[in-house]
Design an enzyme around this catalytic site. Sequence first.
Site, PDB file in Angstrom:
ATOM      1  N   GLU A 173       7.671  28.040  73.383  1.00 17.28           N
ATOM      2  CA  GLU A 173       8.607  28.643  72.445  1.00 17.28           C
ATOM      3  C   GLU A 173       7.857  29.341  71.315  1.00 17.28           C
ATOM      4  OE1 GLU A 173      11.699  26.122  70.992  1.00 17.28           O
ATOM      5  OE2 GLU A 173      11.966  25.119  72.927  1.00 17.28           O
ATOM      6  N   ARG A 192      16.295  33.505  62.394  1.00 17.13           N
ATOM      7  CA  ARG A 192      15.156  33.337  63.282  1.00 17.13           C
ATOM      8  C   ARG A 192      15.658  33.384  64.716  1.00 17.13           C
ATOM      9  NH1 ARG A 192      10.417  34.324  61.279  1.00 17.13           N
ATOM     10  NH2 ARG A 192       9.349  32.842  62.634  1.00 17.13           N
ATOM     11  N   ARG A 243       9.124   6.066  59.609  1.00 19.44           N
ATOM     12  CA  ARG A 243       9.305   4.669  59.995  1.00 19.44           C
ATOM     13  C   ARG A 243       7.996   3.892  59.875  1.00 19.44           C
ATOM     14  NH1 ARG A 243      12.129   6.842  64.899  1.00 19.44           N
ATOM     15  NH2 ARG A 243      14.299   7.155  64.292  1.00 19.44           N
ATOM     16  N   TYR A 298      22.807  25.996  59.033  1.00 18.88           N
ATOM     17  CA  TYR A 298      22.049  25.338  60.095  1.00 18.88           C
ATOM     18  C   TYR A 298      22.807  24.071  60.474  1.00 18.88           C
ATOM     19  CZ  TYR A 298      18.079  23.476  62.684  1.00 18.88           C
ATOM     20  OH  TYR A 298      17.268  22.993  63.680  1.00 18.88           O
ATOM     21  N   ARG A 352      15.989  15.511  57.094  1.00 19.50           N
ATOM     22  CA  ARG A 352      16.655  15.152  58.340  1.00 19.50           C
ATOM     23  C   ARG A 352      15.777  14.293  59.238  1.00 19.50           C
ATOM     24  NH1 ARG A 352      16.669  19.630  61.078  1.00 19.50           N
ATOM     25  NH2 ARG A 352      18.345  19.163  62.538  1.00 19.50           N
ATOM     26  N   ASP A 392      23.621  21.042  63.456  1.00 24.31           N
ATOM     27  CA  ASP A 392      23.376  20.394  64.730  1.00 24.31           C
ATOM     28  C   ASP A 392      24.649  20.441  65.567  1.00 24.31           C
ATOM     29  OD1 ASP A 392      20.719  19.755  64.352  1.00 24.31           O
ATOM     30  OD2 ASP A 392      21.160  17.844  63.381  1.00 24.31           O
ATOM     31  N   ARG A 432       6.071  24.839  70.446  1.00 27.67           N
ATOM     32  CA  ARG A 432       6.169  23.668  71.311  1.00 27.67           C
ATOM     33  C   ARG A 432       6.299  24.102  72.758  1.00 27.67           C
ATOM     34  NH1 ARG A 432      12.293  21.272  70.053  1.00 27.67           N
ATOM     35  NH2 ARG A 432      13.467  23.128  70.682  1.00 27.67           N
TER      36      ARG A 432
END
Length: 382
Positions: free
Chosen positions: A299, A246, A175, A347, A171, A349, A276
């Site tokens: 988190e 989780r 670059r 999972y 995902r 989005d 994070r």
Amino acid sequence: MRFCIVGAGFSGAIIARHLSEKGHKVLLLDERTHIAGNCHTERDEATGVMVHRYGPHIFHTADQRAWDYIQQFGTFQPYINRVKAISQGRMYTLPVNLLTINQFFNTTMSPKEARAFIEEKADTSIKEPKNFEEQALSMIGPELYKAFFYGYTRKQWGLEPTELPASILKRLPLRFNYDDNYFNHPYQGMPEEGYSAIVENILKSENIEIRLNTKFEDLSEEFQHVFYTGPIDRYFDFRLGRLGYRTLDFERIDSDGDYQGAAVINYCDQDVPFTRISEHKHFAPWEADSLKKTVSFREYSRLAEPKDVPYYPIRLANEKTMLDNYISLARDTKGVSFLGRLGTYRYLDMDVTISEALKACDQIDELLAADTPLPAFFIDPS
């Protein structure tokens, strides 16, 4: 009789709105005290910051229909997610791009040079990656993998990367230019008044009754059909066992001015216990400069206990049999359909959740018109 929808997140709200517009009566309930599920946002009293109470949510999609739909219910401001990462005491930019590569290897390579360099680092013997680690090694090689993904992934999932599917890493882009946009999707933005305001507008209908702080298990009323967006194993009272999730714990940080200068900074090293820090005023850059105080959250990810809020389905290989048995049980149960991240144990989005709910609405119309029973699933959850 009327329809019952369990869960006031995007899946439930979209189904409720659609049924109500077709003239059906709907009871929408949620055991929490607010709508919008894990996308819930609200103004923080102490700082005035629009806070994402269950962690950051950035809307991004390639689905024109989902983008057009959600914009009907609120104003979206342009927003590009630019993630920073700390690894081994140094700050980098993610996703891995030309700047990351040059910073990490202390070089000034051109795009062509960097591509050739990474191809030499990558493990070309891995033709079909079987897990997260193999996917990473075949894409970026061992150094970048260890620096940015190994420790972070272990903290996030509580598993070795060799136990996780390769699809998780697929995902994320790689670059060979200086584009630090975390997502590749053409439509990206943030709702000006937060996600809860969007969901509230979706639910504005005389045909929708909303009951918060209400558990589905406590209802005695009969319904024409139930749309269930809660955990599929919970619907069946965990009779086949508990599927793994989780969950996240948040540690609040209050500060004046600007705390970290970015919306999200990942902490990639294993010896840092949190994954994070998110500073929420930066998710609304159009108003950030007007806010004198700021609030951030560390988190921490861990395995969900029975009373925790489930965030991410783990989908371990050794749970597949249990999941398949729950799916079979659902298909044998009349009068209920399972939707969304928890209902299908996938999972997802936010944009995919919206897209699938809209497609489910299409099927609902066809099946109701034909007086055909609604299915347990509108998309194969296997």
